[in-house]
Design a protein around this motif. Structure first.
Motif, PDB file in Angstrom:
ATOM      1  N   TYR A  36       2.661   0.944  -0.109  1.00  0.00           N
ATOM      2  CA  TYR A  36       2.744   2.395   0.103  1.00  0.00           C
ATOM      3  C   TYR A  36       1.716   2.863   1.122  1.00  0.00           C
ATOM      4  O   TYR A  36       2.044   3.626   2.048  1.00  0.00           O
ATOM      5  N   PHE A  37       0.471   2.434   0.968  1.00  0.00           N
ATOM      6  CA  PHE A  37      -0.562   2.846   1.922  1.00  0.00           C
ATOM      7  C   PHE A  37      -0.194   2.415   3.338  1.00  0.00           C
ATOM      8  O   PHE A  37      -0.426   3.147   4.305  1.00  0.00           O
ATOM      9  N   MET A  38       0.367   1.225   3.483  1.00  0.00           N
ATOM     10  CA  MET A  38       0.796   0.787   4.812  1.00  0.00           C
ATOM     11  C   MET A  38       1.898   1.697   5.351  1.00  0.00           C
ATOM     12  O   MET A  38       1.885   2.077   6.530  1.00  0.00           O
ATOM     13  N   LEU A  39       2.843   2.082   4.495  1.00  0.00           N
ATOM     14  CA  LEU A  39       3.998   2.857   4.943  1.00  0.00           C
ATOM     15  C   LEU A  39       3.680   4.322   5.215  1.00  0.00           C
ATOM     16  O   LEU A  39       4.556   5.060   5.690  1.00  0.00           O
ATOM     17  N   ILE A  40       2.467   4.770   4.918  1.00  0.00           N
ATOM     18  CA  ILE A  40       2.066   6.112   5.365  1.00  0.00           C
ATOM     19  C   ILE A  40       0.963   6.022   6.431  1.00  0.00           C
ATOM     20  O   ILE A  40       0.347   7.020   6.781  1.00  0.00           O
ATOM     21  N   GLY A  41       0.726   4.791   6.912  1.00  0.00           N
ATOM     22  CA  GLY A  41      -0.177   4.614   8.048  1.00  0.00           C
ATOM     23  C   GLY A  41      -1.643   4.526   7.717  1.00  0.00           C
ATOM     24  O   GLY A  41      -2.482   4.724   8.604  1.00  0.00           O
ATOM     25  N   LEU A  42      -1.991   4.210   6.474  1.00  0.00           N
ATOM     26  CA  LEU A  42      -3.394   4.143   6.060  1.00  0.00           C
ATOM     27  C   LEU A  42      -3.901   2.705   6.052  1.00  0.00           C
ATOM     28  O   LEU A  42      -3.111   1.764   5.933  1.00  0.00           O
ATOM     29  N   PRO A  43      -5.223   2.520   6.154  1.00  0.00           N
ATOM     30  CA  PRO A  43      -5.802   1.215   5.827  1.00  0.00           C
ATOM     31  C   PRO A  43      -5.476   0.898   4.368  1.00  0.00           C
ATOM     32  O   PRO A  43      -5.330   1.811   3.546  1.00  0.00           O
ATOM     33  N   VAL A  44      -5.371  -0.388   4.034  1.00  0.00           N
ATOM     34  CA  VAL A  44      -4.970  -0.762   2.677  1.00  0.00           C
ATOM     35  C   VAL A  44      -6.137  -1.420   1.947  1.00  0.00           C
ATOM     36  O   VAL A  44      -7.027  -2.006   2.575  1.00  0.00           O
ATOM     37  N   PRO A  45      -6.168  -1.342   0.621  1.00  0.00           N
ATOM     38  CA  PRO A  45      -7.261  -1.960  -0.138  1.00  0.00           C
ATOM     39  C   PRO A  45      -7.196  -3.481  -0.087  1.00  0.00           C
ATOM     40  O   PRO A  45      -6.144  -4.070  -0.305  1.00  0.00           O
ATOM     41  N   GLY A  46      -8.330  -4.118   0.211  1.00  0.00           N
ATOM     42  CA  GLY A  46      -8.390  -5.572   0.236  1.00  0.00           C
ATOM     43  C   GLY A  46      -9.089  -6.097   1.481  1.00  0.00           C
ATOM     44  O   GLY A  46      -9.437  -5.344   2.394  1.00  0.00           O
ATOM     45  N   HIS A  47      -9.287  -7.435   1.507  1.00  0.00           N
ATOM     46  CA  HIS A  47      -9.954  -8.081   2.645  1.00  0.00           C
ATOM     47  C   HIS A  47      -8.992  -8.353   3.799  1.00  0.00           C
ATOM     48  O   HIS A  47      -9.362  -8.258   4.969  1.00  0.00           O
ATOM     49  N   PHE A  48      -7.753  -8.719   3.449  1.00  0.00           N
ATOM     50  CA  PHE A  48      -6.761  -9.083   4.470  1.00  0.00           C
ATOM     51  C   PHE A  48      -5.374  -8.781   3.931  1.00  0.00           C
ATOM     52  O   PHE A  48      -5.101  -8.962   2.743  1.00  0.00           O
ATOM     53  N   ALA A  49      -4.484  -8.316   4.817  1.00  0.00           N
ATOM     54  CA  ALA A  49      -3.118  -7.999   4.396  1.00  0.00           C
ATOM     55  C   ALA A  49      -2.139  -8.334   5.512  1.00  0.00           C
ATOM     56  O   ALA A  49      -2.329  -7.949   6.664  1.00  0.00           O
ATOM     57  N   ARG A  50      -1.118  -9.083   5.136  1.00  0.00           N
ATOM     58  CA  ARG A  50      -0.003  -9.364   6.051  1.00  0.00           C
ATOM     59  C   ARG A  50       1.267  -9.189   5.237  1.00  0.00           C
ATOM     60  O   ARG A  50       1.476  -9.869   4.240  1.00  0.00           O
ATOM     61  N   LEU A  51       2.123  -8.268   5.638  1.00  0.00           N
ATOM     62  CA  LEU A  51       3.317  -8.002   4.846  1.00  0.00           C
ATOM     63  C   LEU A  51       4.446  -7.438   5.703  1.00  0.00           C
ATOM     64  O   LEU A  51       4.208  -6.946   6.816  1.00  0.00           O
ATOM     65  N   PRO A  52       5.675  -7.501   5.203  1.00  0.00           N
ATOM     66  CA  PRO A  52       6.813  -7.001   5.971  1.00  0.00           C
ATOM     67  C   PRO A  52       6.830  -5.477   6.024  1.00  0.00           C
ATOM     68  O   PRO A  52       6.163  -4.800   5.246  1.00  0.00           O
ATOM     69  N   LEU A  53       7.654  -4.963   6.922  1.00  0.00           N
ATOM     70  CA  LEU A  53       7.864  -3.523   7.007  1.00  0.00           C
ATOM     71  C   LEU A  53       9.019  -3.174   6.073  1.00  0.00           C
ATOM     72  O   LEU A  53      10.186  -3.327   6.415  1.00  0.00           O
ATOM     73  N   PHE A  54       8.673  -2.724   4.883  1.00  0.00           N
ATOM     74  CA  PHE A  54       9.698  -2.434   3.888  1.00  0.00           C
ATOM     75  C   PHE A  54      10.436  -1.139   4.231  1.00  0.00           C
ATOM     76  O   PHE A  54       9.846  -0.166   4.687  1.00  0.00           O
TER      77      PHE A  54
END
Length: 543
Positions: A385-403
């Motif tokens: 959700y945070f990725m899909l509203i353009g925010l930094p996401v919680p955690g050290h590293f994140a790689r994920l699809p564009l849902f």
């Protein structure tokens, strides 16, 4: 004027995002448990409430992922409808997400953020001055508030341009500064700002003295030689910078004394105050629509930045996610946002990792009760959700699809108010969820499906549902109480709870890749707290 927004890269993008947001699955209001009756004639008639009247306006997945609590902490007590609705709109392209992320990167620079925050604060003060002018109980006071608002408005724009020159990297903030520069050299801006400065200087150059006597108060203007306070100061404090000022006109509603002083001042300097009144009345709409939009959209960034800064101050980490075109999902050091906000420091919260190769469609999560399975699944949803509203996401590293979307189904308590049993109600909710999920590449987070029916039936229904979601190229996070499901589908990776090395009943709240185990360790928990049948029996005999 060309289209501009800090939230959307283009007008086409904004329209598409808002249209999609209106079509998404919204959370329905729960039936009112309290039955209301009204006396009509000699009969008591039950009042039927309209279920849509008080329906929740936020997306259906918000409640399951605790995002309603997260957004509440972000916006605090702000009632701006546009700000709330921005959090309900999911971005749809990598470019749209990057557009916002770049602005957040700029705001991580302390000097830039302070300049933006100062500008935003000044515009808030402008709004307050305008509100004061409408509530003031004297024309002179109202006029002065409007003039102060105009001066602060023009000055804040100039200051922002000076303080942020050649320090901005994001396209959004650069476009904003370009438009502001063009605005400051326009004839309207220059004329109104110059006149407002001139009038403000004239008003603030007016000085007067008061002589307070037992039965009256005398007012003298500065050019008259009646300032006894100045003479007393020269006698008793000849070499000191002594201030003994009584300040008037500091509140919105003037006192009786201030009203009389204002009347005298207006008569004495009628020309200046008449010019001021005519000028501020004629240009009451001095705030440009561009500035209105900038102010409202900056609120989104400042609110989110403040929330993230609060968590960073507790040593929680955030990162900018890498968006991939396949289904690979890799997250490191992620945590639950609600738990993090309530904690004192990051070490109080257990973080987790997940690596899901693109050959897998999702994961089964099994293991011990109260071992962190649901929290783990919820964290993945919060990150998406945070990725899909353009925010930094919680955690050290994140790689994920564009849902394309986020869909959730968490088991709820049975209620008699719907008129359905728990299983039927659950099936109806899943049917409704699937009716909204027309696109591929969705994220599904499912928690303890069909727990109200037999294990065999739940097994079959889970397999049918998961297989359909796999065919739609979806990513699936499924928490289940049926261990045998973890080995039933080769497209799904098996994850389980990690327990202590020496004692199985000790929870570590970490989820790791592992085959499902046929126990939830309930007996271990009972044994730890001396609640097994044998232990209880011995305790009763002892008593």
């Amino acid at each position: 004027m060309a289209y501009f927004s800090l939230l959307y890269e283009t007008k086409l993008s904004e329209d598409r995002i808002k249209t999609t947001a209106k079509k998404q699955w919204l959370l329905k209001a729960l039936p009112d448990k309290q039955r209301n009756f009204e006396l009509v004639g000699s009969k008591m008639v039950e009042i039927k409430n309209d279920p849509n009247k008080d329906a929740c306006r936020f997306p259906a997945f918000f409640k399951d992922l605790n995002l309603d609590q997260v957004i509440e902490k972000i916006i605090l007590e702000d009632t701006d409808t546009m700000l709330k609705e921005t959090f309900y709109e999911l971005l749809q392209t990598k470019e749209e997400i990057t557009y916002r992320q770049d602005i957040f990167r700029d705001l991580e620079k302390p000097d830039i953020y302070q300049s933006i925050l100062k500008f935003y604060g000044s515009l808030s003060q402008v709004k307050q001055f305008i509100d004061y002018s409408e509530r003031a109980n004297h024309p002179l006071q109202s006029c002065k508030y409007r003039l102060d608002a105009m001066n602060l408005y023009y000055n804040s724009i100039r200051c922002l341009l000076i303080e942020t020159s050649q320090k901005i990297d994001s396209a959004g903030l650069n476009n904003m500064l370009t438009l502001l520069k063009e605005y400051t050299i326009s004839d309207t801006f220059l004329n109104l700002s110059n006149i407002s400065i001139t009038l403000k200087d004239k008003i603030e150059s007016i000085h007067y003295n008061l002589t307070i006597l037992p039965d009256k108060i005398l007012l003298y203007f500065k050019n008259e030689d009646n300032d006894f306070s100045e003479k007393l100061k020269n006698v008793f404090f000849p070499n000191q910078n002594y201030q003994n000022n009584i300040i008037f006109f500091r509140q919105v509603t003037l006192t009786d004394l201030e009203l009389k002083i204002a009347d005298v001042l207006y008569k004495k300097e009628k020309g200046v105050f008449t010019d001021c009144s005519e000028f501020t009345t004629k240009h009451s709409d001095f705030i440009d629509p561009l500035i209105v939009r900038i102010y409202r959209e900056l609120k989104f960034y400042i609110s989110c930045h403040t929330y993230i800064y609060t968590l960073k101050s507790k040593q929680f980490t955030f990162c900018y996610p890498e968006i991939v075109t396949n289904r690979k999902l890799e997250l490191q050091g992620f945590y639950d946002l609600v738990l993090a906000y309530k904690s004192k420091i990051s070490s109080d919260i257990i973080s987790n990792n997940i690596l899901l190769d693109e050959i897998f469609s999702g994961v089964w999560i099994t293991g011990s009760n109260q071992g962190g399975k649901t929290t783990f699944a919820r964290c993945i949803g919060q990150i998406a959700y945070f990725m899909l509203i353009g925010l930094p996401v919680p955690g050290h590293f994140a790689r994920l699809p564009l849902f394309s979307g986020i869909f959730t189904h968490f088991s709820t308590e049975e209620t008699a108010l719907t008129g359905n049993g728990k299983l039927k109600e659950e099936l109806l909710q899943i049917k409704e969820m699937l009716s909204y999920a027309n696109n591929q590449d969705n994220l599904y987070i499912l928690n303890e499906l069909f727990s109200s029916t037999t294990t065999l039936d739940a097994y079959d229904m889970n397999k049918l549902l998961i297989q359909r979601l796999i065919e739609n190229n979806s990513s699936i996070i499924c928490v289940t109480h049926i261990p045998s499901l973890a080995a039933s589908c080769k497209e799904m990776l098996s994850l389980g709870t990690k327990t202590g090395n020496n004692e199985k009943n000790r929870r570590t709240y970490q989820i790791i890749p592992k085959a499902a185990e046929p126990t939830a360790y309930a007996s271990d928990i009972a044994n730890r707290y001396h609640l097994t049948y044998k232990q209880i029996k011995e305790e009763l005999v002892h008593e």
